[in-house]
Design a protein around this motif. Structure first.
Motif, short mmCIF file in Angstrom:
data_model
loop_
_atom_site.label_atom_id
_atom_site.label_comp_id
_atom_site.label_asym_id
_atom_site.label_seq_id
_atom_site.Cartn_x
_atom_site.Cartn_y
_atom_site.Cartn_z
N LEU A 184 0.84 -1.20 0.00
CA LEU A 184 0.00 0.00 0.00
C LEU A 184 0.87 1.25 0.00
N LYS A 185 1.93 1.19 0.83
CA LYS A 185 2.83 2.33 0.85
C LYS A 185 3.46 2.54 -0.51
N THR A 186 3.86 1.41 -1.12
CA THR A 186 4.47 1.51 -2.45
C THR A 186 3.46 2.04 -3.47
N GLN A 187 2.21 1.52 -3.36
CA GLN A 187 1.15 1.97 -4.28
C GLN A 187 0.87 3.46 -4.09
N ALA A 188 0.86 3.87 -2.81
CA ALA A 188 0.61 5.30 -2.56
C ALA A 188 1.74 6.14 -3.12
N SER A 189 2.96 5.62 -2.95
CA SER A 189 4.11 6.36 -3.50
C SER A 189 4.01 6.45 -5.02
N LEU A 190 3.60 5.32 -5.62
CA LEU A 190 3.46 5.33 -7.08
C LEU A 190 2.36 6.29 -7.51
N ASP A 191 1.23 6.25 -6.77
CA ASP A 191 0.13 7.17 -7.11
C ASP A 191 0.58 8.63 -6.98
N GLU A 192 1.33 8.89 -5.90
CA GLU A 192 1.82 10.26 -5.70
C GLU A 192 2.76 10.66 -6.81
N SER A 193 3.58 9.70 -7.22
CA SER A 193 4.52 10.00 -8.31
C SER A 193 3.78 10.27 -9.62
N VAL A 194 2.76 9.43 -9.85
CA VAL A 194 1.96 9.61 -11.08
C VAL A 194 1.24 10.95 -11.03
N ARG A 195 0.70 11.25 -9.83
CA ARG A 195 -0.03 12.52 -9.72
C ARG A 195 0.91 13.68 -9.96
N LEU A 196 2.10 13.60 -9.40
CA LEU A 196 3.05 14.69 -9.60
C LEU A 196 3.45 14.81 -11.07
N GLU A 197 3.67 13.65 -11.67
CA GLU A 197 4.04 13.68 -13.09
C GLU A 197 2.89 14.28 -13.92
N THR A 198 1.69 13.90 -13.55
CA THR A 198 0.53 14.42 -14.28
C THR A 198 0.42 15.94 -14.09
N ALA A 199 0.68 16.35 -12.85
CA ALA A 199 0.61 17.78 -12.58
C ALA A 199 1.68 18.53 -13.35
N VAL A 200 2.83 17.92 -13.41
CA VAL A 200 3.93 18.56 -14.13
C VAL A 200 3.60 18.64 -15.62
N VAL A 201 2.99 17.57 -16.12
CA VAL A 201 2.67 17.54 -17.55
C VAL A 201 1.54 18.53 -17.88
N THR A 202 0.55 18.60 -17.03
CA THR A 202 -0.61 19.44 -17.31
C THR A 202 -0.35 20.90 -17.01
N ALA A 203 0.66 21.24 -16.27
CA ALA A 203 0.93 22.63 -15.92
C ALA A 203 1.28 23.46 -17.16
N PRO A 204 2.12 23.09 -18.09
CA PRO A 204 2.41 23.90 -19.28
C PRO A 204 1.18 24.08 -20.17
N ASP A 205 0.38 23.02 -20.26
CA ASP A 205 -0.82 23.12 -21.09
C ASP A 205 -1.76 24.17 -20.51
#
Length: 336
Positions: free
Chosen positions: A310-331
Motif C-alpha cells: 500500500l505504501k508503495t502503491q501510494a508512492s506510485l500514485d503520488e509519483s503519477v499525480r506529480l508527473e501528471t501535474a507537471v505535464v498538465t501545468a504547461p498546457d
C-alpha cells in the motif's frame, strides 16, 4: 764342682775316642760320648786343661804306639758300653712308663667315655625328673587350688548343713504344731461333717423332689426335641434345595465373571486404543498449533507486505499525480 763319675780321665778317654774316629772333640760331642753326663762347664774346663797339657807336651812328645791306641780304643769301647747301659735302662724305663701311661690314658679315655655316657644318661634322667617334678608341681598347685575350693565348698556346705539343721528343727516344731492343729481340725471337721450329713439328708430329699420334677420336665423336653428333629429334617431338605439353587447361582456367577473378564479385556483394549488415539490427537494438536503459529506468522508477514505494498502503491500514485501535474501545468499556461 764336677758331678760324681765325671773326671778328667773320663773326659780325656772320650776325647781320644772322638779323635780316633776323626771327628772334632767339641763339648757336646764329648758329653754325648760320655752318655750325656756331666756339665758343659766341667767338660770345657777338662778339655782346656787337656789342650794346654798337649801343647806343653808336644815338643817332647813321642809317637803313640799301637798298644796305647789299643788301650784307648778298649777304654773308649768300655766307656761307650758303660755310658750306653744307663741310656738303655732309661729308654727301657721310658718305654715302660710310656706303655703304662698309654694304658692309663686308654683306661682314662674309656672311663671318660663311660663317665660321659653316664653324664648324658644322668642329664636325660635329670631332665625327665625335672619335667616330672614340674608336672608334679603343677599337679600339686592344681590340687592345692582344688583343695582350697573344696575346703571353701565344705565350709559352705557345713554352713548350709547348720542352716538345714535349724530348718529341720523349725520344721519339727511346725510339724508338731501342725499335728496339734490337724487334730483340732479333725475334731472340727467331724462335727461339721455330722452337721453337713444331716443337712445333706434334707438336701437329698429336696433333690429327689426336684429330680421328679426334672423328669417330668425332661419328658416335655423330649417331645420338644422330637419336634425339633422333625423341623431339622425339614430344614435339611430346604437346605439341599437352597444348595442346588446356590450351585446354579454359582455357575451363573462363573459365567458372569467370565463375561465380565471378557468385557474387562475389551475395556482394557479400548482404553489402550483410546490412549493411542489421545496420543495421536495430542501430536495432531501440537502439529495444528505449530501450523497455526506458522499461519499466524505468515498472515503477519502478509499484512506487513500488504502495508508495504500500500505504501508503495501510494508512492506510485503520488509519483503519477506529480508527473501528471507537471505535464498538465504547461498546457494550462498555454490556455491562459
Amino acid at each position: 764342682m764336677a758331678r760324681g763319675g765325671v773326671n778328667k780321665a773320663v773326659v780325656q778317654a772320650a776325647r781320644l775316642a772322638i779323635l780316633a774316629r776323626g771327628e772334632n772333640p767339641s763339648i757336646d760331642a764329648v758329653r754325648i760320648e760320655m752318655g750325656n753326663t756331666g756339665s758343659k762347664t766341667t767338660i770345657h774346663r777338662y778339655l782346656k786343661e787337656l789342650d794346654d797339657g798337649r801343647e806343653r807336651a808336644e815338643p817332647v812328645a813321642e809317637p803313640i804306639d799301637d798298644e796305647l791306641a789299643d788301650l784307648v780304643s778298649r777304654l773308649a769301647q768300655r766307656l761307650k758300653e758303660k755310658a750306653q747301659e744307663p741310656i738303655d735302662q732309661a729308654r727301657e724305663h721310658f718305654d715302660q712308663q710310656r706303655k703304662a701311661l698309654e694304658s692309663q690314658l686308654t683306661e682314662a679315655q674309656e672311663a671318660n667315655t663311660e663317665l660321659h655316657q653316664q653324664y648324658e644318661m644322668q642329664s636325660l634322667a635329670l631332665t625327665q625328673e625335672s619335667e616330672s617334678l614340674q608336672e608334679t608341681r603343677s599337679t600339686l598347685q592344681t590340687e592345692q587350688t582344688r583343695n582350697a575350693g573344696l575346703n571353701q565348698a565344705l565350709a559352705g556346705f557345713e554352713l548350709r548343713l547348720q542352716d538345714k539343721d535349724e530348718q529341720i528343727r523349725s520344721l519339727e516344731e511346725k510339724h508338731l504344731h501342725a499335728r496339734e492343729a490337724l487334730e483340732h481340725y479333725r475334731n472340727a471337721v467331724k462335727e461339721q461333717r455330722e452337721q453337713e450329713q444331716s443337712r445333706h439328708e434334707s438336701q437329698v430329699q429336696q433333690i429327689q423332689m426336684e429330680l421328679r420334677q426334672a423328669q417330668q420336665s425332661a419328658m416335655v423336653r423330649q417331645d420338644e426335641i422330637t419336634q425339633l428333629h422333625r423341623d431339622n429334617e425339614r430344614l435339611f431338605t430346604e437346605n439341599r434345595g437352597a444348595q442346588r439353587e446356590l450351585s446354579l447361582l454359582q455357575d451363573q456367577l462363573k459365567h458372569t465373571n467370565s463375561r465380565q473378564d471378557q468385557l474387562l479385556e475389551q475395556v482394557n483394549r479400548i482404553d489402550s486404543e483410546r490412549t493411542l488415539l489421545q496420543e495421536r490427537l495430542r501430536v495432531a494438536l501440537l502439529e495444528s498449533q505449530s501450523l497455526k503459529q506458522s499461519v499466524d506468522e505468515q498472515t503477519q508477514a502478509n499484512k506487513v507486505l500488504e502495508i508495504e505494498l500500500l505504501k508503495t502503491q501510494a508512492s506510485l500514485d503520488e509519483s503519477v499525480r506529480l508527473e501528471t501535474a507537471v505535464v498538465t501545468a504547461p498546457d494550462a499556461a498555454k490556455d491562459d
